[in-house]
Design an enzyme around this catalytic site. Structure first.
Site, short mmCIF file in Angstrom:
data_model
loop_
_atom_site.label_atom_id
_atom_site.label_comp_id
_atom_site.label_asym_id
_atom_site.label_seq_id
_atom_site.Cartn_x
_atom_site.Cartn_y
_atom_site.Cartn_z
CG HIS A 363 21.09 31.51 39.47
ND1 HIS A 363 20.93 30.78 38.33
CD2 HIS A 363 22.36 31.97 39.43
CE1 HIS A 363 22.04 30.78 37.64
NE2 HIS A 363 22.93 31.49 38.29
NE ARG A 470 25.27 42.18 42.39
CZ ARG A 470 25.35 42.52 43.69
NH1 ARG A 470 24.28 42.89 44.35
NH2 ARG A 470 26.50 42.48 44.31
CD GLU A 605 33.43 44.06 39.60
OE1 GLU A 605 32.82 43.35 40.41
OE2 GLU A 605 33.14 44.10 38.38
CG ASN A 628 30.87 41.62 46.86
OD1 ASN A 628 31.05 42.12 47.96
ND2 ASN A 628 29.70 41.66 46.24
CG ASP A 629 34.22 40.06 41.56
OD1 ASP A 629 34.50 38.85 41.76
OD2 ASP A 629 33.20 40.41 40.95
CB CYS A 676 28.40 49.01 44.73
SG CYS A 676 29.30 48.26 43.38
C1 PEP Z 1 31.32 43.17 43.60
O1 PEP Z 1 32.07 42.38 43.02
O2 PEP Z 1 31.61 43.73 44.67
C2 PEP Z 1 30.00 43.48 43.03
C3 PEP Z 1 29.23 44.42 43.57
O3 PEP Z 1 29.58 42.73 42.00
P1 PEP Z 1 29.01 41.24 42.13
O4 PEP Z 1 28.88 40.94 43.59
O5 PEP Z 1 27.73 41.25 41.42
O6 PEP Z 1 30.09 40.46 41.46
MG MG Z 2 31.69 41.83 40.95
#
Ligand code: PEP
Ligand code: MG
Length: 746
Positions: A363, A470, A605, A628-629, A676
């Site tokens: 965090h 977010r 994702e 990212n995921d 994103c």
């Molecule tokens: C992602 O997974 O790319 C994303 C933007 O969400 P977070 O990083 O908050 O999981």
């Molecule tokens: Mg994500």
């Protein structure tokens, strides 16, 4: 037993104190200490070895070994018995040193005639400083009381080293906390910063180690422990409901009331230590156990005990966290770890942050990113090395900390910062121009946000809107579940600040690495694949409903965009959408103004959604790839795991081909698509995403300028050809080919 030891170690401590009090030079002091220790313990030899550098120990003083070996004899960490004591941080006590494991004969010292060996580490709060040794000709093991006495001397030496008592000639006797230190760590947030150390929790310095009157010291200790108990009870009284914190405090209370803990500290006092030295001795023992503990639970509890000892030391010495020191100019925060709330309190006045622990997804890291403050995590030893006010340079790009840098480093670092400032000027000059490529395509660049603190960036960065808000950050930085009205007011302020620009609110994405402090933590074997995001929202819809209502009310007649995270199949989207419809109907019934327009999208994702039915692609109003995921699941490589998170390149042809297929599907069904994840903010990655057909990217605000600058210099048709050629040639990643293309640009 204790009584005999009492007089032994008390006598020894008394003599040590006299030595500490005289005005001798560093070397002379060390010589006196070896002399009186050998004398008090009845051994022929007493030697002090101190670290010359991280890997080498140097004999710095001796009584009994050949004097010409002082500052000449050196050994590597782990080498010989002395090196082993240092490496293991454990005592070696043997009657027959020459035949002990690891013994190494040092001819220049003349030590071959000594049979017994007792070596104890000199360390302060887990930091290794050296080794203290006594040796004697008679073959015997040293008694527990003798070991104790030598440990106490080692502790005194450690404190004196900290206080700079041995500064003198010889590399190992250099003043501590004066040398330049380079710490290689991990990037938490890019950017560079120069400033002065501000310790979040300054260390406690114990100056009076020896207790004159055990009764007085015992009384001081019991008063302090009582004080501690009361303060823990008070904390517990106000912490109810916050389960994780309550658990920690319960553990504190258990330890604070533990008879064993108090008894061990009282025994230390009986042996001649002051109350604070007794606490510190016990703390060192706990730290030694912590190093050995392999069980995570046990380590955590020992960590609690360590924290508690710190609190007790602060009570005894009167050194609170509020030391009265003023925040220096350009403060760089140094801490073991820090909570998001505390970090927000410091806010933008910080120039940089260095954490000894932490993780990229913590965090604190999220907040540091929102505030655009360079952050370095996992900076080993920074807490021990840094002093308040020290000059420090933080390289968030490389994950490096230069503490007390020398002139060469300072000028190189300042050059780098100047270049970055120049680049910023360049980006500022194109802030209000669109990201038009040379081939005439326009790429929409949005920014990611999550806190009110992010919103000013909407204007400064040149982002067209917020492509990903977010919402979980607001939940994460609080200690209690926010109320609907609070959320509605907050979302309304976000929309106000956006001044009509599009903001895509992502509903609560919790679980996996984002654990709310006030919600019961799920004990899942694999949280990234577990009960998270929309799965929680659909199974326990209370919070999602509350959030949807808050969003509808915040919009209050304005356009509203809502996006659901982690949708893995069509039905999850339809179920979530049904919740929105219900919420809208309810608001209508209550007579509230509905949003002017309402668009409902999903994050892509999980690979499964790339293969969802056409119906889904036709129905969903927009899609945003959460790279990212998506990348972690595509490569089966945990994004939080340092060992694997950088193992696979985003520009790997398999991943790019997969993304290209998604782009093509969306083109067929006319589904608006954006990207994103963090990669959207990396210029080369962003260029490749645009080249395979993405026309909308959302990134951290600081990336908008660099990404736009590169896009405006490139022809996407050329880049696409480079990508396809590389793929056809069998390259694993298109990065080398794209970099080659970029080098060819003027
Ligand atoms: C992602 O997974 O790319 C994303 C933007 O969400 P977070 O990083 O908050 O999981
Ligand atoms: Mg994500």
């Amino acid at each position: 037993m204790v009584e005999r030891a009492e007089s032994e170690s008390r006598k020894l401590l008394g003599r040590l104190r006299d030595t500490m009090a005289n005005q001798a030079e560093g070397q002379e002091r060390l010589d006196q200490i070896t002399h009186l220790t050998a004398d008090s313990m009845g051994t022929e030899v007493c030697s002090i070895y101190l670290f010359r550098d991280d890997e080498t120990l140097e004999l710095c003083a001796t009584q009994g070994l050949k004097s010409e070996s002082v500052h000449q004899t050196r050994m590597k960490l782990g080498e010989g018995l002395v090196g082993r004591v240092a490496r293991m941080g454990k005592i070696i006590n043997t009657a027959d040193a020459p035949s002990s494991k690891g013994f190494r004969y040092m001819p220049e010292t003349g030590e071959e005639i000594y049979s017994s060996f007792l070596g104890v580490p000199i360390q302060r709060l887990g930091e290794k400083l050296g080794v203290l040794v006594v040796q004697s000709k008679t073959a015997r093991e040293f008694s527990a009381d003798e070991v104790y006495a030598l440990e106490v001397v080692a502790m005194v030496l450690a404190e004196m080293t900290e206080l700079g008592a041995f500064v003198g000639e010889g590399a190992a006797l250099r003043a501590r906390h004066t040398q330049p230190v380079l710490i290689r760590a991990i990037t938490g947030q890019e950017g560079t910063a120069e400033g002065h150390v501000w310790l979040h929790e300054p260390r406690v310095v114990v100056t009076n180690l020896v207790g004159d009157d055990p009764d007085t010291e015992r009384r001081r200790l019991t008063d302090a422990v009582e004080n501690l108990r009361v303060s823990v009870d008070q904390l517990l009284a106000v912490a109810s409901g916050d389960t994780e914190q309550v658990q920690v405090l319960e553990a504190y209370r258990m330890f604070a009331n533990s008879k064993g803990w108090l008894r061990r500290m009282e025994e230390n006092i009986d042996r001649g230590l002051s109350a604070e030295a007794a606490v510190e001795k016990e703390q060192s023992d706990v730290r030694a156990r912590m190093l050995q503990a392999t069980d995570a639970y046990l380590r955590e509890r020992l960590q609690d005990l360590d924290d508690l000892s710190n609190r007790l030391l602060r009570i005894l010495t009167g050194q609170g966290t509020q030391t009265g020191a003023e925040l220096p100019d350009n403060p760089i925060l140094v801490a073991r770890n820090i909570g998001p709330g505390e970090l927000l309190e410091y806010g933008r006045q910080l120039r940089g942050i260095v954490l000894e622990e932490g993780s990229v997804g913590s965090h604190a890291a999220i907040v540091a990113r929102a505030l655009a403050i360079p952050l370095v995590i996992n900076a080993k030893r920074i807490q021990n090395e840094a002093l308040n006010g020290d000059h420090v340079m933080v390289d968030g790009d490389q994950g490096i900390v230069h503490l007390r840098p020398d002139d060469t480093v300072v000028s190189a670092f300042r050059d780098k910062m100047a270049m970055q400032a120049k680049a910023q000027e360049r980006y500022a000059s194109i802030r209000d121009t669109p990201a038009d490529t040379l081939c005439g395509k326009t790429i929409r660049l949005d920014m990611n946000a999550g806190l009110m603190a992010d919103l000013p960036s909407l204007e400064n960065s040149g982002a067209e809107g917020v492509g990903l808000f977010r919402t979980e950050l607001q939940f994460l930085v609080r200690s209690q579940m926010p109320k609907r009205n609070e959320l509605a007011a907050l979302y309304a302020r976000v929309l106000d600040a956006a001044k009509g620009k599009r903001v895509v609110f992502r509903t609560l994405d919790i679980g996996s690495d984002k654990v709310l402090p006030y919600m019961k933590a799920q004990d899942e074997p694999n949280p990234a694949l577990g009960w998270r995001a929309i799965r929680v929202g659909l199974d326990k819809p209370g919070v999602m409903r509350m959030q949807l209502q808050a969003l509808l009310r915040a919009a209050n007649g304005r356009p509203l965009s809502i996006m659901f995270p982690f949708v893995a199949q069509y039905e999850e989207y339809t179920a979530a959408r049904a919740e929105v419809d219900k919420a809208v109907a309810r608001e209508k019934k209550l007579g509230h103004t509905l949003p002017e327009t309402l668009e409902i999208g999903a994050m892509l994702e999980t690979p499964s959604l790339a293969f969802a039915c056409n119906k889904f692609y036709e129905e969903v109003e927009f899609l945003s790839i959460g790279g990212n995921d998506l990348k972690q699941f595509f490569f089966a490589a945990d994004r939080e795991n340092e060992r694997v998170r950088r193992r696979y390149d985003t520009l790997n042809v398999s991943f790019l081909s997969f993304l290209e297929d998604i782009v093509n599907r969306c083109a067929t069904t006319g589904t608006p698509l954006s990207f994103c994840g963090e990669d959207a903010g990396r210029p080369v990655e962003a260029l490749c995403l645009a080249a395979i057909g993405l026309r909308s990217l959302s990134m951290r605000p600081a990336s908008v300028g660099p990404v736009k600058h590169l896009l405006r210099r490139c022809n996407l048709d050329d880049v696409r050809k480079v990508i396809h050629d590389a793929r056809n040639a069998g390259d694993q990643s298109v990065r080398p080919a794209v970099m080659e293309y970029l080098r060819g640009l003027n």
